[in-house]
Design an enzyme around this catalytic site. Structure first.
Site, PDB file in Angstrom:
ATOM      1  N   ARG A  82       0.728  -0.936  -0.419  1.00  0.00           N
ATOM      2  CA  ARG A  82      -0.083  -0.237  -0.055  1.00  0.00           C
ATOM      3  C   ARG A  82       1.108   1.596  -0.034  1.00  0.00           C
ATOM      4  O   ARG A  82       1.846   1.053   0.314  1.00  0.00           O
ATOM      5  CB  ARG A  82      -1.138  -0.040   1.280  1.00  0.00           C
ATOM      6  N   TYR A 210      -1.763  -3.591  -6.642  1.00  0.00           N
ATOM      7  CA  TYR A 210      -1.542  -4.063  -5.459  1.00  0.00           C
ATOM      8  C   TYR A 210      -2.425  -4.004  -4.709  1.00  0.00           C
ATOM      9  O   TYR A 210      -2.924  -3.118  -4.005  1.00  0.00           O
ATOM     10  CB  TYR A 210      -0.624  -3.891  -5.236  1.00  0.00           C
ATOM     11  N   LYS A 219      -9.708  -2.585   1.949  1.00  0.00           N
ATOM     12  CA  LYS A 219      -9.146  -0.794   2.742  1.00  0.00           C
ATOM     13  C   LYS A 219     -10.149  -0.225   2.676  1.00  0.00           C
ATOM     14  O   LYS A 219     -10.338   0.933   3.346  1.00  0.00           O
ATOM     15  CB  LYS A 219      -7.895  -0.882   2.735  1.00  0.00           C
ATOM     16  N   HIS A 239     -10.482  -2.799  12.239  1.00  0.00           N
ATOM     17  CA  HIS A 239      -9.424  -3.000  11.277  1.00  0.00           C
ATOM     18  C   HIS A 239      -9.045  -4.234  12.019  1.00  0.00           C
ATOM     19  O   HIS A 239      -8.296  -4.374  12.980  1.00  0.00           O
ATOM     20  CB  HIS A 239      -8.525  -2.188  10.846  1.00  0.00           C
ATOM     21  N   SER A 261      -1.486  -4.439  10.063  1.00  0.00           N
ATOM     22  CA  SER A 261      -0.773  -4.801   8.602  1.00  0.00           C
ATOM     23  C   SER A 261      -0.055  -5.904   9.763  1.00  0.00           C
ATOM     24  O   SER A 261       1.055  -5.236   9.972  1.00  0.00           O
ATOM     25  CB  SER A 261      -0.777  -3.977   7.844  1.00  0.00           C
ATOM     26  N   CYS A 263       0.328  -8.085  11.340  1.00  0.00           N
ATOM     27  CA  CYS A 263       1.629  -8.358  12.774  1.00  0.00           C
ATOM     28  C   CYS A 263       0.699  -8.997  13.812  1.00  0.00           C
ATOM     29  O   CYS A 263      -0.153  -9.415  14.101  1.00  0.00           O
ATOM     30  CB  CYS A 263       0.545  -7.408  13.883  1.00  0.00           C
ATOM     31  N   ASP A 288      -9.079  -9.756   8.926  1.00  0.00           N
ATOM     32  CA  ASP A 288      -8.769  -8.048   8.987  1.00  0.00           C
ATOM     33  C   ASP A 288      -9.601  -7.465   8.934  1.00  0.00           C
ATOM     34  O   ASP A 288      -8.834  -6.697   9.519  1.00  0.00           O
ATOM     35  CB  ASP A 288      -8.176  -8.887   7.184  1.00  0.00           C
ATOM     36  N   ARG A 377       1.563 -12.532  -1.043  1.00  0.00           N
ATOM     37  CA  ARG A 377       0.504 -12.282   0.123  1.00  0.00           C
ATOM     38  C   ARG A 377      -0.800 -14.298  -0.898  1.00  0.00           C
ATOM     39  O   ARG A 377      -0.351 -14.319  -2.138  1.00  0.00           O
ATOM     40  CB  ARG A 377      -0.248 -11.424  -0.422  1.00  0.00           C
TER      41      ARG A 377
HETATM   42  O1  SAT Z   1      -3.177  -3.372   2.075  1.00  0.00           O
HETATM   43  S1  SAT Z   1      -3.480  -5.337   1.600  1.00  0.00           S
HETATM   44  O2  SAT Z   1      -4.810  -5.469   1.926  1.00  0.00           O
HETATM   45  O3  SAT Z   1      -3.211  -4.553   0.637  1.00  0.00           O
HETATM   46  C1  SAT Z   1      -2.726  -5.366   3.447  1.00  0.00           C
HETATM   47  C2  SAT Z   1      -3.328  -4.983   4.595  1.00  0.00           C
HETATM   48  O4  SAT Z   1      -2.070  -4.679   4.546  1.00  0.00           O
HETATM   49  O5  SAT Z   1      -3.936  -5.596   5.609  1.00  0.00           O
HETATM   50 MN    MN Z   2      -4.972  -5.521   7.137  1.00  0.00          MN
END
Ligand code: SAT
Ligand code: MN
Length: 591
Positions: A82, A210, A219, A239, A261, A263, A288, A377
């Protein structure tokens, strides 16, 4: 209309809601695609798109004997995470976006983006991707339509959301939908922007293919736009993972947890109980994102708006996450992993095999760094998880017993502490700090504040967001208890003090005994904490010295932390609720 685009015959039977049709025509006139394809989400359609990508060389099928139905996609090397520095929230009043977001005036942002989108889809197919975030029959679900020129994005959206005809039908019945316009453009970082228009429920994303930049349901919609909608409608878009914990007596509690993210949200959501706790069962609702609604019973109810996992691959092995390991051996789309000589995916932290080609497709050479990208990923349907909880499809969601906040902190934050009240818990959430990871572009390992793990994702001013958390709490007569955890505490010589992974259930077990009133705890200046004897430590190797460090409150260090938090809250000015300052003053006074 100056477009030669035509709909493909395969799906012309779909009835197109007028509002979507109108918007698609406008976009087509601007972007001038060679064809328009309305996605119905059928298996035949997805198989066709997969074939197209394979023929074009964008997708590489992996070893069909050991990884049936699995493919590898390689991003452009400059497009692997990101990009928060070019992500904007475009509200009429700049104050509404807050210091936590980059802001641009809506008219200026539209002009900038429309100039980029002009003619951007020439020679390409424009895909219309209708999707539903949340169970199709849930009143808490929300609709969206993403227009994209990337078939890779369509395949990801098909796994990550309820994509296709049923979602379009719900829009056809008059429900509002988020408009997400996406083009990969020429992938040049100078022409890459992710713009959000919360007041218009729309998104424009250009120049990246991406993850969170391009799968707009994730997101952009489910967090940034949804958090704005949720503020107006009295709920929370967070989140967070959601997990079901069933104890040996057969009692199930649901817990949500917010971590930044990369973690370990996916690992916690798919936790395998350690031997000593083998009467426990852990089931996954989501890994997520959680949408949280106060229920008529005064509890907080959670749905997972997603239908798949977009998880970090490196580090996944049978020890760290057995379920994920098994789940990604079939029907999985891998992005930016390495491959072995026998065309199997490979990543760092895998206990077997060795890489032949790295994530960029070059012969593997350690001099070039990691074989798999650290933010590589997997995209996989949630239903492939052996411990998928069927309640993930329950339109009402699940009631939460506890919410955890946490980050990656080598020092200071103890293994676990419990908030004294909802308001104290909101302060704890607002103060979350974590070391940065590879999920976003930038330096890795720097400690930064990441309130509720929402720093990159809250679609409005954090001061208003914390007030909204307090307001939602006030509506709950039976709120979940709020906790802070830190699985990542290190000794002075850099070793992890807590084993983590499955053993984290020992901490969750204590929390659930707190919820039912059965577990002891002692009051400390920062909240309630267990003594070592209050945790089930059967069969785990943690020294008394390590436990001492994990469960201690270093008052001098915490006094400094309170000063840091005060300064941090100060950055958000007068919109920060007075109540948070009062809670902080109480903690400081006790220290
Ligand atoms: O933002 S992404 O969907 O690429 C992955 C993340 O940061 O959780
Ligand atoms: Mn995330």
């Amino acid at each position: 209309m100056a477009t030669a685009a035509s709909t493909t015959s395969s799906n012309s039977s779909l009835s197109h809601p007028a509002a979507v049709e109108r918007w698609v025509s406008e976009v087509a006139a601007l972007t001038r695609p060679a064809a328009i394809h309305w996605c119905d989400g059928s298996a035949a359609e997805l198989a066709h798109l997969r074939d197209l990508l394979i023929q074009g060389g964008d997708l590489k099928p992996l070893n069909p004997a050991s990884f049936p139905g699995c493919d590898l996609y390689r991003s452009s090397p400059n497009d692997v995470a990101r990009v928060e520095h070019v992500t904007f929230v475009c509200t009429t009043n700049p104050e509404d976006a807050g210091p936590n977001n980059h802001w641009m005036a809506p008219a200026e942002a539209h002009a900038k983006m429309d100039a980029l989108f002009a003619g951007a889809m020439q020679g390409r197919t424009l895909y219309v991707v209708p999707y539903c975030m949340g169970p199709l029959d849930s009143p808490y679900a929300r609709l969206g339509v993403e227009i994209t020129d990337s078939a890779y994005v369509v395949l990801n959206m098909a796994t990550m959301t309820r994509m296709g005809a049923p979602a379009l039908a719900r829009i056809g019945r008059g429900e509002s939908f988020v408009k997400g316009l996406h083009s990969t453009g020429d992938l040049s970082p100078e022409r890459r922007f992710i713009m959000h228009f919360p007041e218009e429920l729309s998104i424009k994303s250009f120049g990246s293919g991406y993850g969170g930049n391009a799968l707009l349901g994730k997101k952009c919609h489910a967090l940034r736009i949804a958090s704005w909608q949720a503020k107006g409608e009295g709920w929370l878009a967070e989140h967070m993972l959601i997990v079901g914990l069933t104890n040996p007596k057969g009692e199930t509690h649901y817990v949500a947890a917010a971590f930044p993210s990369a973690c370990g949200k996916t690992n916690l959501a798919m936790l395998i109980p350690p031997k000593a706790l083998n009467g426990w069962k852990v089931t996954t609702i989501g890994d997520d994102i959680a949408w949280l609604h106060p229920g008529p019973d005064g509890r907080l109810w959670a749905i997972n708006p997603e239908a798949g996992y977009f998880g970090v691959v490196p580090g996944t092995n049978p020890k760290s996450n057995r379920n994920a390991w098994d789940m990604i051996r079939r029907n999985t789309l891998f992005t930016n992993v390495a491959v072995t000589a026998s065309n199997e995916p490979w990543w760092e932290g895998m206990s077997e095999g060795s890489p032949a080609l790295d994530w960029q497709g070059r012969p593997y050479d350690p001099a070039n760094g990691a074989a798999a990208h650290p933010n590589a990923r997997f995209t996989v349907a949630a239903t492939q998880n052996a411990d998928y909880d069927p309640k993930a499809d329950d339109p009402r969601g699940v009631p939460l017993s506890a919410i955890l906040f946490g980050g990656r902190r080598a020092s200071l934050a103890p293994l676990v502490y419990e908030a004294e009240s909802w308001a104290h818990g909101v302060l704890i959430g607002a103060s979350v700090a974590s070391e940065t990871t590879a999920a976003a572009t930038g330096k890795v390992g720097v400690v930064r504040r990441d309130p509720m793990a929402m720093k990159p994702f809250a679609g409005y001013h954090f001061g208003d967001y914390w007030q909204h958390w307090l307001d939602v709490g006030a509506k709950l007569t039976n709120p979940p208890r709020l906790f802070h955890v830190n699985w990542f505490r290190q000794s002075a010589d850099g070793r992890y003090l807590w084993p983590g992974f499955g053993d984290n259930l020992r901490v969750l077990e204590w929390m659930l005994r707190r919820v039912t009133g059965a577990a002891p705890a002692h009051a400390t200046p920062i909240g309630y904490m267990p003594a070592a004897a209050d945790l089930n430590l059967d069969g785990v190797e943690v020294s008394d010295a390590a436990l001492g460090e994990l469960l201690a409150v270093d008052r001098a260090a915490w006094r400094q932390e309170c000063r840091d938090i005060e300064a941090f809250l100060g950055e958000y000015g007068t919109r920060v609720p007075t109540r948070l300052h009062e809670e902080l003053a109480r903690v400081s006074a006790r220290l």
